[in-house]
Design a protein around this motif. Structure first.
Motif, PDB file in Angstrom:
ATOM      1  N   GLN A  48       0.839  -1.201   0.000  1.00  0.00           N
ATOM      2  CA  GLN A  48       0.000   0.000   0.000  1.00  0.00           C
ATOM      3  C   GLN A  48       0.875   1.252   0.000  1.00  0.00           C
ATOM      4  OE1 GLN A  48      -1.817   1.474   3.712  1.00  0.00           O
ATOM      5  NE2 GLN A  48      -3.782   1.265   2.673  1.00  0.00           N
ATOM      6  N   LEU A  49       0.551   2.166  -0.895  1.00  0.00           N
ATOM      7  CA  LEU A  49       1.174   3.481  -0.909  1.00  0.00           C
ATOM      8  C   LEU A  49       0.124   4.475  -0.448  1.00  0.00           C
ATOM      9  CD1 LEU A  49       3.419   5.504  -1.731  1.00  0.00           C
ATOM     10  CD2 LEU A  49       2.322   5.573  -3.983  1.00  0.00           C
ATOM     11  N   ILE A  50       0.461   5.281   0.539  1.00  0.00           N
ATOM     12  CA  ILE A  50      -0.472   6.296   1.024  1.00  0.00           C
ATOM     13  C   ILE A  50       0.013   7.656   0.537  1.00  0.00           C
ATOM     14  CG2 ILE A  50      -1.489   7.431   3.023  1.00  0.00           C
ATOM     15  CD1 ILE A  50      -1.073   4.849   4.575  1.00  0.00           C
ATOM     16  N   HIS A  51      -0.836   8.335  -0.178  1.00  0.00           N
ATOM     17  CA  HIS A  51      -0.542   9.688  -0.647  1.00  0.00           C
ATOM     18  C   HIS A  51      -1.436  10.622   0.151  1.00  0.00           C
ATOM     19  CE1 HIS A  51      -0.450  12.716  -4.217  1.00  0.00           C
ATOM     20  NE2 HIS A  51       0.176  13.158  -3.153  1.00  0.00           N
ATOM     21  N   VAL A  52      -0.853  11.259   1.163  1.00  0.00           N
ATOM     22  CA  VAL A  52      -1.610  12.133   2.058  1.00  0.00           C
ATOM     23  C   VAL A  52      -1.819  13.484   1.380  1.00  0.00           C
ATOM     24  CG1 VAL A  52      -1.660  13.221   4.324  1.00  0.00           C
ATOM     25  CG2 VAL A  52      -0.637  10.956   4.048  1.00  0.00           C
ATOM     26  N   MET A  53      -3.043  13.962   1.440  1.00  0.00           N
ATOM     27  CA  MET A  53      -3.402  15.195   0.740  1.00  0.00           C
ATOM     28  C   MET A  53      -3.720  16.348   1.699  1.00  0.00           C
ATOM     29  SD  MET A  53      -3.124  14.137  -2.327  1.00  0.00           S
ATOM     30  CE  MET A  53      -3.851  15.466  -3.250  1.00  0.00           C
ATOM     31  N   ASN A  54      -3.078  16.369   2.891  1.00  0.00           N
ATOM     32  CA  ASN A  54      -3.401  17.421   3.856  1.00  0.00           C
ATOM     33  C   ASN A  54      -2.376  18.551   3.890  1.00  0.00           C
ATOM     34  OD1 ASN A  54      -1.240  16.352   5.227  1.00  0.00           O
ATOM     35  ND2 ASN A  54      -2.411  15.598   6.970  1.00  0.00           N
ATOM     36  N   GLY A  55      -1.313  18.454   3.104  1.00  0.00           N
ATOM     37  CA  GLY A  55      -0.314  19.513   3.053  1.00  0.00           C
ATOM     38  C   GLY A  55       0.714  19.470   4.165  1.00  0.00           C
ATOM     39  N   ASP A  56       0.573  18.567   5.139  1.00  0.00           N
ATOM     40  CA  ASP A  56       1.504  18.459   6.262  1.00  0.00           C
ATOM     41  C   ASP A  56       2.701  17.612   5.830  1.00  0.00           C
ATOM     42  OD1 ASP A  56       2.893  18.018   8.609  1.00  0.00           O
ATOM     43  OD2 ASP A  56       1.121  17.483   9.775  1.00  0.00           O
ATOM     44  N   THR A  57       3.873  18.216   5.723  1.00  0.00           N
ATOM     45  CA  THR A  57       5.079  17.488   5.322  1.00  0.00           C
ATOM     46  C   THR A  57       6.015  17.231   6.500  1.00  0.00           C
ATOM     47  OG1 THR A  57       6.230  19.533   4.768  1.00  0.00           O
ATOM     48  CG2 THR A  57       5.001  18.449   2.987  1.00  0.00           C
ATOM     49  N   VAL A  58       5.538  17.477   7.739  1.00  0.00           N
ATOM     50  CA  VAL A  58       6.385  17.340   8.918  1.00  0.00           C
ATOM     51  C   VAL A  58       5.982  16.149   9.785  1.00  0.00           C
ATOM     52  CG1 VAL A  58       7.154  18.472  11.036  1.00  0.00           C
ATOM     53  CG2 VAL A  58       6.851  19.814   8.953  1.00  0.00           C
ATOM     54  N   ASP A  59       4.702  16.039  10.117  1.00  0.00           N
ATOM     55  CA  ASP A  59       4.246  15.029  11.065  1.00  0.00           C
ATOM     56  C   ASP A  59       4.115  13.650  10.425  1.00  0.00           C
ATOM     57  OD1 ASP A  59       3.933  16.916  13.190  1.00  0.00           O
ATOM     58  OD2 ASP A  59       2.128  17.630  12.164  1.00  0.00           O
ATOM     59  N   ALA A  60       4.381  12.620  11.225  1.00  0.00           N
ATOM     60  CA  ALA A  60       4.225  11.233  10.760  1.00  0.00           C
ATOM     61  C   ALA A  60       2.763  10.945  10.439  1.00  0.00           C
ATOM     62  CB  ALA A  60       4.723  10.281  11.840  1.00  0.00           C
ATOM     63  N   VAL A  61       2.550  10.020   9.525  1.00  0.00           N
ATOM     64  CA  VAL A  61       1.200   9.640   9.109  1.00  0.00           C
ATOM     65  C   VAL A  61       0.746   8.442   9.926  1.00  0.00           C
ATOM     66  CG1 VAL A  61      -0.183   8.796   7.193  1.00  0.00           C
ATOM     67  CG2 VAL A  61       1.604  10.468   6.783  1.00  0.00           C
ATOM     68  N   ALA A  62      -0.433   8.526  10.507  1.00  0.00           N
ATOM     69  CA  ALA A  62      -1.025   7.393  11.231  1.00  0.00           C
ATOM     70  C   ALA A  62      -2.491   7.298  10.826  1.00  0.00           C
ATOM     71  CB  ALA A  62      -0.900   7.596  12.734  1.00  0.00           C
ATOM     72  N   THR A  63      -2.851   6.238  10.120  1.00  0.00           N
ATOM     73  CA  THR A  63      -4.196   6.031   9.600  1.00  0.00           C
ATOM     74  C   THR A  63      -4.776   7.360   9.104  1.00  0.00           C
ATOM     75  OG1 THR A  63      -4.447   4.265  11.210  1.00  0.00           O
ATOM     76  CG2 THR A  63      -6.413   4.909  10.012  1.00  0.00           C
ATOM     77  N   PRO A  64      -4.241   7.834   8.001  1.00  0.00           N
ATOM     78  CA  PRO A  64      -4.582   9.171   7.527  1.00  0.00           C
ATOM     79  C   PRO A  64      -5.987   9.290   6.930  1.00  0.00           C
ATOM     80  CG  PRO A  64      -3.202   8.072   5.957  1.00  0.00           C
ATOM     81  CD  PRO A  64      -3.301   7.162   7.148  1.00  0.00           C
ATOM     82  N   VAL A  65      -6.444  10.519   6.916  1.00  0.00           N
ATOM     83  CA  VAL A  65      -7.663  10.884   6.206  1.00  0.00           C
ATOM     84  C   VAL A  65      -7.240  11.841   5.095  1.00  0.00           C
ATOM     85  CG1 VAL A  65      -9.185  10.530   8.173  1.00  0.00           C
ATOM     86  CG2 VAL A  65      -8.129  12.756   7.825  1.00  0.00           C
ATOM     87  N   ASN A  66      -8.141  12.166   4.186  1.00  0.00           N
ATOM     88  CA  ASN A  66      -7.804  13.016   3.045  1.00  0.00           C
ATOM     89  C   ASN A  66      -6.619  12.456   2.273  1.00  0.00           C
ATOM     90  OD1 ASN A  66      -9.817  14.871   3.821  1.00  0.00           O
ATOM     91  ND2 ASN A  66      -8.389  15.918   5.174  1.00  0.00           N
ATOM     92  N   SER A  67      -6.682  11.168   1.951  1.00  0.00           N
ATOM     93  CA  SER A  67      -5.563  10.484   1.331  1.00  0.00           C
ATOM     94  C   SER A  67      -6.030   9.574   0.210  1.00  0.00           C
ATOM     95  CB  SER A  67      -4.827   9.640   2.369  1.00  0.00           C
ATOM     96  OG  SER A  67      -4.434  10.421   3.456  1.00  0.00           O
ATOM     97  N   TYR A  68      -5.083   9.248  -0.673  1.00  0.00           N
ATOM     98  CA  TYR A  68      -5.286   8.212  -1.682  1.00  0.00           C
ATOM     99  C   TYR A  68      -4.569   6.958  -1.197  1.00  0.00           C
ATOM    100  CZ  TYR A  68      -6.672  11.943  -4.874  1.00  0.00           C
ATOM    101  OH  TYR A  68      -7.305  13.003  -5.470  1.00  0.00           O
ATOM    102  N   PHE A  69      -5.158   5.795  -1.440  1.00  0.00           N
ATOM    103  CA  PHE A  69      -4.590   4.531  -0.986  1.00  0.00           C
ATOM    104  C   PHE A  69      -4.424   3.554  -2.152  1.00  0.00           C
ATOM    105  CE2 PHE A  69      -6.659   6.335   2.674  1.00  0.00           C
ATOM    106  CZ  PHE A  69      -5.857   5.997   3.748  1.00  0.00           C
ATOM    107  N   PRO A  70      -3.543   3.812  -3.122  1.00  0.00           N
ATOM    108  CA  PRO A  70      -3.341   2.823  -4.173  1.00  0.00           C
ATOM    109  C   PRO A  70      -2.650   1.591  -3.596  1.00  0.00           C
ATOM    110  CG  PRO A  70      -1.831   4.662  -4.463  1.00  0.00           C
ATOM    111  CD  PRO A  70      -2.736   5.010  -3.325  1.00  0.00           C
ATOM    112  N   CYS A  71      -3.069   0.420  -4.061  1.00  0.00           N
ATOM    113  CA  CYS A  71      -2.521  -0.839  -3.556  1.00  0.00           C
ATOM    114  C   CYS A  71      -2.116  -1.740  -4.720  1.00  0.00           C
ATOM    115  CB  CYS A  71      -3.543  -1.579  -2.712  1.00  0.00           C
ATOM    116  SG  CYS A  71      -3.987  -0.730  -1.191  1.00  0.00           S
ATOM    117  N   ALA A  72      -1.214  -2.665  -4.435  1.00  0.00           N
ATOM    118  CA  ALA A  72      -0.828  -3.704  -5.383  1.00  0.00           C
ATOM    119  C   ALA A  72      -0.901  -5.032  -4.643  1.00  0.00           C
ATOM    120  CB  ALA A  72       0.579  -3.466  -5.899  1.00  0.00           C
ATOM    121  N   HIS A  73      -1.594  -5.990  -5.225  1.00  0.00           N
ATOM    122  CA  HIS A  73      -1.670  -7.318  -4.637  1.00  0.00           C
ATOM    123  C   HIS A  73      -0.502  -8.144  -5.166  1.00  0.00           C
ATOM    124  CE1 HIS A  73      -5.464  -6.478  -2.754  1.00  0.00           C
ATOM    125  NE2 HIS A  73      -5.847  -5.905  -3.880  1.00  0.00           N
TER     126      HIS A  73
END
Length: 88
Positions: A48-73
């Protein structure tokens, strides 16, 4: 970038983060990231790649919202005896 060796549960992704990088910048275009996959055998793995769309480039991501979740099986067979792990 995170990994689940048995499906696609967000709690498992959160527990198995393979790489966490800051936004490489707003210059668009393609980006690459090398990760080492676990040396496991599984026929229902998900990367899973998480692309966070909240503009925060400092804080760690934990179960994000406002994000894209592309996955590869994936199907992984583990490294043969005597060989190390490798990622592409």
């Amino acid at each position: 970038m995170s990994f689940d060796d048995d499906g696609a549960e967000q709690a498992d992704f959160d527990a198995h983060v393979l790489a966490d990088i800051a936004d490489p910048g707003g210059n668009g275009g393609a980006h690459t990231l090398d990760v080492t996959l676990p040396n496991v055998t599984c026929d229902n793995c998900t990367l899973q790649l998480i692309h966070v769309m909240n503009g925060d480039t400092v804080d760690a991501v934990a179960t994000p919202v406002n994000s894209y979740f592309p996955c590869a099986h994936l199907i992984l067979t583990g490294a043969p005896a005597g060989e190390g792990e490798r990622s592409e």
